[in-house]
Design an enzyme around this catalytic site. Structure first.
Site, mmCIF file in Angstrom:
data_model
loop_
_atom_site.group_PDB
_atom_site.id
_atom_site.type_symbol
_atom_site.label_atom_id
_atom_site.label_comp_id
_atom_site.label_asym_id
_atom_site.label_seq_id
_atom_site.Cartn_x
_atom_site.Cartn_y
_atom_site.Cartn_z
ATOM 1 N N ASP A 20 35.187 52.983 35.467
ATOM 2 C CA ASP A 20 33.828 53.008 34.926
ATOM 3 C C ASP A 20 33.220 51.617 35.052
ATOM 4 O OD1 ASP A 20 31.505 53.414 33.498
ATOM 5 O OD2 ASP A 20 32.498 53.292 31.537
ATOM 6 N N ASN A 22 29.850 50.830 34.268
ATOM 7 C CA ASN A 22 28.690 50.512 33.433
ATOM 8 C C ASN A 22 28.861 50.861 31.963
ATOM 9 O OD1 ASN A 22 28.690 53.224 33.742
ATOM 10 N ND2 ASN A 22 26.538 53.425 34.316
ATOM 11 N N ASP A 24 29.648 53.612 30.303
ATOM 12 C CA ASP A 24 29.288 54.890 29.669
ATOM 13 C C ASP A 24 30.513 55.799 29.525
ATOM 14 O OD1 ASP A 24 29.749 55.675 32.249
ATOM 15 O OD2 ASP A 24 27.797 56.625 32.560
ATOM 16 N N ASP A 28 32.763 55.968 38.061
ATOM 17 C CA ASP A 28 31.573 56.106 38.903
ATOM 18 C C ASP A 28 31.755 55.452 40.280
ATOM 19 O OD1 ASP A 28 31.235 53.294 38.305
ATOM 20 O OD2 ASP A 28 30.432 53.948 36.367
ATOM 21 N N ASP A 97 34.755 66.332 48.872
ATOM 22 C CA ASP A 97 35.249 67.649 48.482
ATOM 23 C C ASP A 97 34.141 68.658 48.770
ATOM 24 O OD1 ASP A 97 36.967 69.505 47.103
ATOM 25 O OD2 ASP A 97 37.644 67.823 45.861
ATOM 26 N N ASP A 199 37.734 73.023 49.291
ATOM 27 C CA ASP A 199 38.261 73.654 48.086
ATOM 28 C C ASP A 199 38.445 75.160 48.254
ATOM 29 O OD1 ASP A 199 38.678 73.098 45.095
ATOM 30 O OD2 ASP A 199 37.327 74.820 45.036
ATOM 31 N N GLU A 256 42.223 73.505 51.345
ATOM 32 C CA GLU A 256 43.085 73.848 50.208
ATOM 33 C C GLU A 256 43.301 75.356 50.270
ATOM 34 O OE1 GLU A 256 43.268 73.586 45.349
ATOM 35 O OE2 GLU A 256 41.622 74.564 46.387
ATOM 36 N N HIS A 326 44.817 66.485 41.109
ATOM 37 C CA HIS A 326 44.054 66.596 39.855
ATOM 38 C C HIS A 326 44.243 67.933 39.142
ATOM 39 C CE1 HIS A 326 41.645 68.624 42.827
ATOM 40 N NE2 HIS A 326 41.036 69.243 41.833
ATOM 41 N N ASP A 327 44.946 68.872 39.763
ATOM 42 C CA ASP A 327 45.200 70.173 39.129
ATOM 43 C C ASP A 327 46.625 70.303 38.619
ATOM 44 O OD1 ASP A 327 42.664 71.174 39.750
ATOM 45 O OD2 ASP A 327 43.317 71.990 41.684
HETATM 46 O O1 ISL Z 1 45.027 77.530 39.726
HETATM 47 C C1 ISL Z 1 45.810 77.461 40.637
HETATM 48 C C2 ISL Z 1 47.232 77.346 40.380
HETATM 49 O O2 ISL Z 1 47.484 76.958 39.090
HETATM 50 C C3 ISL Z 1 45.424 77.481 42.045
HETATM 51 O O3 ISL Z 1 45.897 78.633 42.592
HETATM 52 C C4 ISL Z 1 43.924 77.332 42.190
HETATM 53 O O4 ISL Z 1 43.391 78.463 42.757
HETATM 54 C C5 ISL Z 1 43.631 76.216 43.103
HETATM 55 O O5 ISL Z 1 44.280 75.108 42.577
HETATM 56 C C6 ISL Z 1 42.154 75.985 43.294
HETATM 57 O O6 ISL Z 1 41.763 74.736 42.812
HETATM 58 C C7 ISL Z 1 40.564 74.185 43.238
HETATM 59 O O7 ISL Z 1 39.459 75.016 42.942
HETATM 60 C C8 ISL Z 1 39.152 75.211 41.551
HETATM 61 C C9 ISL Z 1 39.104 73.894 40.769
HETATM 62 O O8 ISL Z 1 39.057 74.169 39.398
HETATM 63 C C10 ISL Z 1 40.269 73.006 41.084
HETATM 64 O O9 ISL Z 1 40.137 71.771 40.423
HETATM 65 C C11 ISL Z 1 40.308 72.845 42.588
HETATM 66 O O10 ISL Z 1 41.254 71.915 43.022
HETATM 67 C C12 ISL Z 1 37.824 75.886 41.505
HETATM 68 O O11 ISL Z 1 36.898 75.174 42.284
HETATM 69 CA CA CA Z 2 30.050 55.010 34.455
#
Ligand code: ISL
Ligand code: CA
Length: 555
Positions: A20, A22, A24, A28, A97, A199, A256, A326-327
């Site tokens: 970050d 600035n 907030d 960014d 993305d 995605d 993905e 990130h998931d």
């Molecule tokens: O949720 C899953 C497994 O736990 C995956 O099968 C999921 O379909 C996949 O990770 C898709 O993720 C992507 O699209 C989503 C978003 O929330 C995620 O952050 C992104 O990486 C919807 O856009």
């Molecule tokens: Ca910021």
């Protein structure tokens, strides 16, 4: 694949949690600009930015309301152009993305589409009539819980959303939709962007007729991907996208592809098919799934991880090599040991994954061994998925403590806590309270500390990436699994006609004895050890220390 793509090392920046600038509390673009040298010095040369576009942030930006506008919380279009030119000056490429399986329900296309059946955008989404009794067209569930169908009275129809109901799925069968997407892609590519991470791309082609999915374990809804994963026209559309857009630029295309087998994945990436450069597969992310799917209280077995990764190495000519993003939970907490052997296991996990054949992906914070967050109350979590799952688990009679433990192990928030830059308040991420709490261990685990310590995880990542960059065999060499019956050690070789390296990694917190592959016996040179020291040449046996990873060369 051309040379720069082969040498690409991708750093995933989860922008709102990176830096970050600035005060907030939200990471960014300016913050990213400040840290370009940090990423470059690590040894990465491509940065993938999670979505930075205009969005109501229901799913942290994976719900896009305008594909050609930057979300003001991250900065302006000028800031983005500055990022692009600064990155290029430093030899770093920028990948965006591309979230085009669905839009936000705040996108103008959807706002129009839901009004009636006659306007220009009415066929931009997947609309279906209710069943005779007025209920949803099928039993399909959304990935985040609840039905995948939402009713709109104005049209007396349901629209499909594989994810949240604020993320309506686009209708790729409509050529105008595809054309508009190609225009968006060209808008960014013409600006100088170096490629896309696409995605949920395996879901874009929907079945012409939706059917009820089989229900597992007395679940209320069918699996969200039923009928939509690798749908009927997926490859036709990707080949068209390649022809119309990608082939005209020197860019990288990373798909993905959830719910795609290795055999199906070949169709996306084999070069003669002219679709994508590589895909993110998910099979190895399922090694610790159980009765409640991802959110089960199950620990992975190393042999399952090894089998899965190896089978993908054997099936595809090029892979995206990742353990976290990130998931997913933090890799050291999930596959290593985030306690006594945090440093050792984080280094070993880097060796095991980044030296396989394909493109290395590093998710921010992995390079300093950031760990899972252990929250005490469900309200502390941000992610909508975690809340939906928690409620589901509770409804199945699971106790508060157990449900919380299951969610804690896997919540996507684990990966999304702010980057830990130093030991100052808020981990140096922001001068104010961040949008999401900093992991309380920031005084122990932070970038500043790692940069000072020659033996740190960060410096070890540097070494691995240097080794990869300086050894053609690690770029092109064939991958072969050494043994598939060892419960502690994951070992593989990389070889060309004349050269051969072995990567040997222990997944256990004690010392193990490992018999070297025969062609390395008495003729090997140590190139890298996660313990940093130079061991004497191994004859036929190696004693690996807890979570030790080594790379040796056949002499
Ligand atoms: O949720 C899953 C497994 O736990 C995956 O099968 C999921 O379909 C996949 O990770 C898709 O993720 C992507 O699209 C989503 C978003 O929330 C995620 O952050 C992104 O990486 C919807 O856009
Ligand atoms: Ca910021």
């Amino acid at each position: 694949m051309n040379d720069w793509k082969k040498k690409a090392v991708v750093y995933e920046a989860y922008v709102q949690s990176f830096k970050d600038s600035n005060g907030d509390g939200i990471g960014d673009i300016q913050g990213l600009i400040e840290k370009l040298d940090y990423i470059k010095n690590l040894g990465a040369n491509v940065i993938w930015l999670t979505p930075i576009f205009k969005s109501p942030l229901v799913d942290n930006g994976y719900d896009i309301a305008d594909y050609q506008a930057i979300n003001p919380i991250y900065g302006t279009m000028d800031d983005f152009k500055k990022l692009l030119s600064k990155a290029h000056e430093k030899g770093l490429r920028i990948v965006l993305d591309l979230v085009v399986n669905h839009t936000s329900d705040q996108h103008k296309w959807f706002k129009e589409s839901q009004k009636n059946k006659e306007n220009k955008y009415s066929d931009y989404y997947i609309w279906r009539d209710p069943k005779e009794d007025g209920s949803a067209p099928t039993n399909l569930g959304s990935a985040f819980g609840g039905s995948a169908w939402t009713y709109v009275p104005e049209r007396n129809q349901y629209y499909l959303h594989l994810f949240a109901k604020q993320q309506p799925d686009l209708n790729w069968d409509n050529p105008e939709v595809r054309n508009d997407i190609y225009k968006i892609m060209m808008f960014w590519l013409d600006m100088g962007v170096d490629g896309f991470r696409m995605d949920s791309i395996s879901f874009i082609s929907k079945p012409s007729k939706f059917e009820d999915a089989p229900l597992e374990d007395n679940k209320e809804y069918g699996a969200y991907y039923y009928g939509s994963a690798n749908g009927p026209h997926i490859h036709q559309y990707l080949q068209e996208m390649n022809r119309e857009v990608l082939s005209k630029y020197d860019v990288i295309a990373i798909g993905e592809t959830p719910h795609t087998s290795a055999k199906e994945a070949r169709l996306f990436v084999e070069p003669e098919r002219h679709e994508l450069d590589m895909v993110f597969q998910f099979e190895h992310m399922h090694v610790d799934y159980g009765k409640y799917g991802r959110y089960s209280d199950v620990t992975f077995k190393m042999s399952d991880l090894r089998n899965s990764m190896s089978s993908w190495q054997n099936s595809l000519s090029w892979n995206s090599n990742y353990l976290g993003n990130h998931d997913q939970p933090r890799i050291v907490s999930r596959f290593g040991n985030d306690n006594k052997y945090r440093k050792e296991s984080a280094k070993m996990l880097a060796i095991v994954s980044l030296l396989q054949k394909g493109t290395p992906f590093i998710f921010q914070g992995e390079e300093i061994g950031m760990t899972n967050l252990h929250i005490k109350k469900i309200d502390e979590l941000k992610d909508l998925e975690a809340h939906n799952i928690y409620n589901f688990l509770r409804s199945k009679g699971i106790s508060e403590d157990d449900a919380l433990n299951m969610v804690n192990r896997k919540t996507r928030d684990n990966a999304r806590t702010p980057m830990q830059w130093d030991e100052s308040e808020q981990g140096g991420f922001s001068s104010e309270t961040p949008w999401m709490e900093v992991n309380p261990n920031y005084k122990e685990i932070n970038v500043k500390k790692d940069l000072k310590d020659p033996d740190s995880i960060y410096h070890f990542y540097q070494k691995i990436l240097k080794l990869r960059n300086n050894n053609q065999v690690l770029l092109d060499g064939k991958y072969e699994l050494v043994s598939s019956d060892d419960s502690a050690v994951f070992a593989y070789t990389r070889s060309t006609g004349k050269e051969k390296l072995a990567v040997i990694c222990s997944f256990v917190p004690y010392k193990v004895k490992y018999n070297l592959p025969t062609d390395f016996v008495n003729r090997n040179e140590l190139l890298l050890s996660s313990y940093g020291d130079n061991k004497a040449k191994a004859s036929n046996v190696m004693y690996l220390r807890p979570y030790e990873g080594v790379v040796i060369r056949r002499e």
